[in-house]
Design a protein around this motif. Structure first.
Motif: not given
Length: 112
Positions: A36-46, A55-65, A80-85
């Motif tokens: 499954s593919l999700e979009v995740f956007a914190t809006g600067g919130q916790p 398992d997860e792969l993150y592909f950061v599209q905008a902003g920073q943290g 940036d891309a990240f793997f999280v087991a």
């Protein structure tokens, strides 16, 4: 199937619940088989997420943290891309208001 980041962000916030009374900062935008593919956007919130079963792969599209995985901190920015087991504690911190990432969940519960 194709979806743009703008279209995906248009699905946020997701439904409100006890953890996210203002609405969930993620939405599933595509799925097939175990993926499954999700979009995740914190809006600067916790980031209140807990470890996931897949398992997860993150592909950061905008902003920073900062992404913390098992107490190890990584700078995270667009490109940036990240793997999280599966089952690994992780969360984004100090995200900018425009932070957005694709999240790909895949494989069996417990990870590959």
């Amino acid at each position: 199937m194709k979806i743009s980041l703008q279209d995906a962000l248009g699905r946020l916030p997701g439904p409100a619940d006890e953890r996210y009374p203002q609405g969930q900062p993620f939405a599933t935008v595509m799925a097939g088989g175990s993926m499954s593919l999700e979009v995740f956007a914190t809006g600067g919130q916790p980031d209140l997420q807990t470890p996931h079963e897949q398992d997860e792969l993150y592909f950061v599209q905008a902003g920073q943290g900062v992404l913390t995985i098992n107490d190890q901190r990584f700078s995270a920015q667009a490109g940036d891309a990240f793997f999280v087991a599966a089952g690994t504690p992780h969360r984004f911190e100090a995200t900018s208001a425009d932070f957005a990432t694709w999240v790909v969940f895949y494989g069996p519960p417990g990870g590959e």
